[in-house]
Design a protein around this motif. Structure first.
Motif: not given
Length: 340
Positions: A47-48, A51-52, A60
């Motif tokens: 998820m991290y 997100k970035f 993504s």
């Protein structure tokens, strides 16, 4: 179900933590806390990275798809690494065969460095297949690994494992438990200390968890402000994790060994030194003055991210239109209120 009692007597006097290995049972199958925590660690890391993803110039969807295959190969690597070095140690009388290596995984036996190696192999293959630039992707992987290490190590807490040498009870954060105190090394230490103090062990899982959390915070902001070449964060991850792991591994009682050496400690030192060399080389070689451009600043990356953003926006608009149409249909098919 055996309930494990864990204590930190110098930190929390008189407080005992009940930590059973089994979280709950589904249709007769025990679900372990270790598995839950490892799964949460993997999910949070992915998820991290998603997100970035834009910070590395990656979309993504590509992060998720490469991470998916990386996770599968990572678990295979973690198990294979553990089984190989367990069998290679002549002091271990029981050995794994192919069947027991697979069926016995619920009894434990995963090695972080094996998982790291396996995940990288799977990630490289998936990235190549998807035609994703691996160097910028690796920066996201490094940060995701730090999250995975920091969260995943708490699975060792529930299992009362990955702890270090016993001290004479004067360690402020020393740990003990009904499994720990039956360990031969701890029994021997307690006999040596006698009535002078309890044999409390180093909570190595906690050391590593906090070390990786600190590394995550530092490298998160470093990537935002100071990264100058693709792959730099991954190299810094190897340096940070390797340095901490080399020290922490020297404290542990359950290290995998080969030829009298702690395998993960040797690998930690080698990877940290190699990463340092590559980091210095990268800082010298990959500079704007020498014509280097980070992937996120290339036309290719900007085109892909812009196209992906347009795709997401179009899908959102289609979803809104679909919901609006369904709402209109419901309103038209509802009976009129004739009382008014």
């Amino acid at each position: 179900m055996v309930v494990k009692m864990i204590e930190f007597p110098n930190l929390f006097s008189g407080i005992t933590i009940s930590a059973g290995r089994v979280a709950f049972n589904i249709l007769g199958v025990d679900i372990y806390w270790y598995g839950i925590i490892i799964t949460a660690a993997v999910v949070l890391g992915i998820m991290y990275a998603i997100k970035f993803a834009a910070r590395a110039g990656i979309i993504s969807d590509d992060v998720f798809e490469t991470a998916f295959w990386g996770v599968i190969s990572g678990f295979i690597g973690a198990r294979a690494y553990y089984v190989f070095f367990w069998n290679a140690n002549p002091d271990n009388l029981t050995k794994y065969n192919f069947v027991s290596a697979v069926t016995g995984i619920r009894d434990g036996g995963l090695a972080i460095y094996g998982g790291l190696i396996g995940a990288l192999i799977g990630g490289v293959i998936a990235a190549r297949f998807k035609k994703v630039r691996f160097a910028p992707l690796s920066d996201l992987i490094g940060l995701g690994f730090l999250i995975g290490h920091s969260v995943g190590r708490w699975g060792n807490f529930f299992n009362q494992e990955a702890f270090g040498a016993a001290t004479a009870g004067n360690l402020p954060w020393g740990m003990t438990g009904n499994i720990i105190e039956r360990t031969p090394e701890v029994i021997a230490a307690q006999a040596q200390f006698g009535n002078s103090g309890f044999a409390l062990v180093h909570p190595c899982f906690l050391y590593e968890s906090l070390w990786c959390l600190l590394g995550l915070v530092i490298l998160h902001f470093y990537m935002k402000k100071f990264r100058t070449f693709d792959g730099e964060i991954f190299l810094l991850y190897l340096m940070w994790y390797g340095t901490g792991r080399a020290f922490i591994e020297s404290l542990r009682l359950d290290s995998l060994t080969a030829g009298g050496l702690r395998v993960s400690q040797v690998l930690a030192i080698l990877s940290a030194v190699l990463a340092l060399g590559l980091f210095i080389r990268g800082k010298i070689k990959y500079t704007p003055e020498k014509g280097y451009t980070m992937y996120k600043n290339t036309c290719e990356s900007k085109r892909l991210i812009e196209g992906y953003g347009y795709k997401v926006k179009l899908e959102n608009e289609k979803e809104k239109a679909k919901n609006s149409l369904e709402k209109t249909k419901r309103e038209l098919t509802e009976p009129f209120d004739t009382d008014n």
